[in-house]
Design a protein around this motif. Structure first.
Motif, mmCIF file in Angstrom:
data_model
loop_
_atom_site.group_PDB
_atom_site.id
_atom_site.type_symbol
_atom_site.label_atom_id
_atom_site.label_comp_id
_atom_site.label_asym_id
_atom_site.label_seq_id
_atom_site.Cartn_x
_atom_site.Cartn_y
_atom_site.Cartn_z
ATOM 1 N N GLN A 127 -15.948 47.677 -11.983
ATOM 2 C CA GLN A 127 -15.824 46.234 -11.957
ATOM 3 C C GLN A 127 -14.424 45.838 -11.498
ATOM 4 O O GLN A 127 -13.459 46.562 -11.718
ATOM 5 C CB GLN A 127 -16.062 45.641 -13.352
ATOM 6 N N ALA A 128 -14.338 44.681 -10.871
ATOM 7 C CA ALA A 128 -13.055 44.125 -10.457
ATOM 8 C C ALA A 128 -13.081 42.639 -10.779
ATOM 9 O O ALA A 128 -14.115 41.998 -10.698
ATOM 10 C CB ALA A 128 -12.829 44.345 -8.970
ATOM 11 N N GLY A 129 -11.958 42.116 -11.163
ATOM 12 C CA GLY A 129 -11.910 40.704 -11.487
ATOM 13 C C GLY A 129 -10.580 40.330 -12.119
ATOM 14 O O GLY A 129 -9.559 40.976 -11.898
ATOM 15 N N VAL A 130 -10.609 39.277 -12.922
ATOM 16 C CA VAL A 130 -9.419 38.796 -13.612
ATOM 17 C C VAL A 130 -9.660 38.976 -15.102
ATOM 18 O O VAL A 130 -10.697 38.601 -15.630
ATOM 19 C CB VAL A 130 -9.150 37.313 -13.290
ATOM 20 N N GLY A 131 -8.681 39.580 -15.778
ATOM 21 C CA GLY A 131 -8.792 39.810 -17.196
ATOM 22 C C GLY A 131 -7.693 39.102 -17.960
ATOM 23 O O GLY A 131 -6.624 38.801 -17.423
ATOM 24 N N ILE A 132 -7.958 38.815 -19.232
ATOM 25 C CA ILE A 132 -6.952 38.181 -20.088
ATOM 26 C C ILE A 132 -6.195 39.290 -20.811
ATOM 27 O O ILE A 132 -6.788 40.124 -21.484
ATOM 28 C CB ILE A 132 -7.612 37.245 -21.114
ATOM 29 N N THR A 133 -4.885 39.318 -20.637
ATOM 30 C CA THR A 133 -4.011 40.303 -21.273
ATOM 31 C C THR A 133 -2.964 39.556 -22.091
ATOM 32 O O THR A 133 -2.829 38.330 -21.969
ATOM 33 C CB THR A 133 -3.327 41.193 -20.211
ATOM 34 N N PRO A 134 -2.160 40.286 -22.916
ATOM 35 C CA PRO A 134 -1.082 39.597 -23.652
ATOM 36 C C PRO A 134 -0.105 38.905 -22.710
ATOM 37 O O PRO A 134 0.540 37.919 -23.090
ATOM 38 C CB PRO A 134 -0.405 40.717 -24.415
#
Length: 150
Positions: A127-134
């Motif tokens: 998968q590729a995309g935008v993730g929420i990180t700290p």
């Protein structure tokens, strides 16, 4: 000489194609699936469409109660025709009658793509995309579990 080679290649391709059996043919998003089934039609006690006398046959038949005496009898040989939209049957003899008729016709059931088509709803893949990180929203590339809605 090269015509012989072309001919040999064509004959070879013909025999390879003759024995090649494909189950699915990809078309666009889906597959074409062909299922061969037998459609069975059973008919009992049909009424003939018409009966005609084909010929008269002389037959020597034994007389009742004796073993040696015979009588020559003229027997009409008839032909009965039974017919519907699915079949036509010809029956010949003395007083012909069609007892039963069973037809087993091959029928191709074709389904073209669409729908679930036996595919799984859950899958694991890259998968590729935008993730929420700290640190906030960042690009994401990894292995994940996905669920197919449509």
């Amino acid at each position: 000489m090269r015509y012989i080679v072309y001919l040999a290649v064509c004959v070879g391709c013909f025999f390879v194609g003759l024995h090649w059996k494909r189950q699915k043919v990809p078309i666009g998003d889906g597959d074409v699936k062909v299922l061969m089934v037998r459609d069975t039609v059973r008919l009992y006690s049909q009424v003939p469409v018409y009966i005609k006398v084909k010929e008269h046959v002389e037959q020597a038949l034994p007389l009742a109660g004796t073993e040696t005496d015979t009588a020559v009898v003229v027997v009409p040989m008839e032909q009965a025709v039974y017919e519907s939209e699915d079949y036509r049957a010809y029956v010949s003899g003395y007083r012909p009658n069609l007892d039963s008729l069973v037809l087993k016709r091959p029928v191709a059931v074709v389904s073209i793509g669409g729908g679930n088509g036996g595919q799984r709803r859950f899958s694991i893949g890259i998968q590729a995309g935008v993730g929420i990180t700290p640190a906030g929203f960042q690009p994401y590339l990894g292995v994940g579990l996905s669920y197919r809605i449509l």
